[in-house]
Design a protein around this motif. Sequence first.
Motif, PDB file in Angstrom:
ATOM      1  N   THR A 189       3.625  12.446 -46.549  1.00  0.00           N
ATOM      2  CA  THR A 189       2.832  13.714 -46.205  1.00  0.00           C
ATOM      3  C   THR A 189       3.491  15.047 -46.505  1.00  0.00           C
ATOM      4  OG1 THR A 189       3.424  13.569 -43.946  1.00  0.00           O
ATOM      5  CG2 THR A 189       1.216  12.551 -44.763  1.00  0.00           C
ATOM      6  N   TYR A 216       1.058  15.021 -52.738  1.00  0.00           N
ATOM      7  CA  TYR A 216       1.265  14.624 -51.679  1.00  0.00           C
ATOM      8  C   TYR A 216       0.440  13.091 -51.304  1.00  0.00           C
ATOM      9  CZ  TYR A 216       3.712  18.616 -50.023  1.00  0.00           C
ATOM     10  OH  TYR A 216       4.532  19.862 -49.996  1.00  0.00           O
ATOM     11  N   ASN A 217       0.748  11.897 -50.640  1.00  0.00           N
ATOM     12  CA  ASN A 217       0.240  10.913 -50.307  1.00  0.00           C
ATOM     13  C   ASN A 217      -0.090  10.328 -51.710  1.00  0.00           C
ATOM     14  OD1 ASN A 217       0.186  11.236 -47.506  1.00  0.00           O
ATOM     15  ND2 ASN A 217      -1.483  12.401 -47.560  1.00  0.00           N
ATOM     16  N   GLU A 233      -4.914  11.261 -52.954  1.00  0.00           N
ATOM     17  CA  GLU A 233      -6.031  11.258 -52.163  1.00  0.00           C
ATOM     18  C   GLU A 233      -7.327  11.563 -52.701  1.00  0.00           C
ATOM     19  OE1 GLU A 233      -3.978  12.972 -47.915  1.00  0.00           O
ATOM     20  OE2 GLU A 233      -4.181  14.343 -49.634  1.00  0.00           O
TER      21      GLU A 233
END
Length: 321
Positions: A189, A216-217, A233
Amino acid sequence: MNFFDIVIIGGGPIGIACGLEAQKKGLSYVILEKGPIVNSLYNYPVNMQFFSSSEKLEIDEIPFISKEAKPRRSEALEYYRRIATSNKLNIKLFEKVTSVAKIENEFTVISDKNSYKSKNIVIATGFYDIPNLLQVPGEDLPKVSHYYNDPHFYAGQKLAVIGASNSSVDAALECYRKGAEVTLIIRGTEVGQRVKYWVRPDIINRIEEGSIKVFYNATVKEISEENITINTENGIEKIQNDFVLALTGYKPNFTFLNQIGVELSKDEKKIPSYSCETMETNIKGVYLAGVICGGMETHKWFIENSRIHAKMIVHDILNKK
């Protein structure tokens, strides 16, 4: 066949420290290094700056003088090379160990150039030789590298940097400043908390201002000649791409440890079995020194906290004699 009190496998800073300590205590020894002096440091990025200050990289109380408090790769190469040459260490360069066998209380160490006998061996091989692979289609393309050297190479190119550690962040910043279009792909994250404290704000600011793009992720799904496809995501993203730096970390040569008979923990950490007081493994006469002691936890051991291993090992060998 050459007989020594100690055969040291690995000619990095800790291997050199072990050789110095053996030499001081009158033990015969040989250091076997598969590349140049401090091979792993030689393969670090050209502009790399250490997290540790110079005095914490010193071995055998030999002063390490650097221009800045935290030295750079070139200064470290000079420091360790001068130690090896000025002390006339018995170090065999570009000689790779291929096997180790034990018969009764004596080891036979075979390299691609020679063979050696000893009652004690020290494994100080570090962890920089085997990258943690992504295990995705396209990882074997020429555009993909698990090692980063010089930012000039990526000037004007669309570069994906995978990872959130010091190596990834350093590469992303340097390549961006040399004119690369950088995309940072991070599994977690945020940028890693262990990133050098004077560098972490820099990468965060570059991300926030939009100079470096970040996901991120995110994980890599596939790499092709012209694109890199990632899971995010918000679904699957395909972005144009010229080069990939997959700086996802490295691991010790567990196969080599297994061949010798060194036991590893059964969990994913694969921590080798050794005594915290002597550094001797479950195999009598086999010692570990340096970062290899941490198994997959390569962030726990550094030059500064494993310099003491040399004295511990040589002290134990002398006690046995």
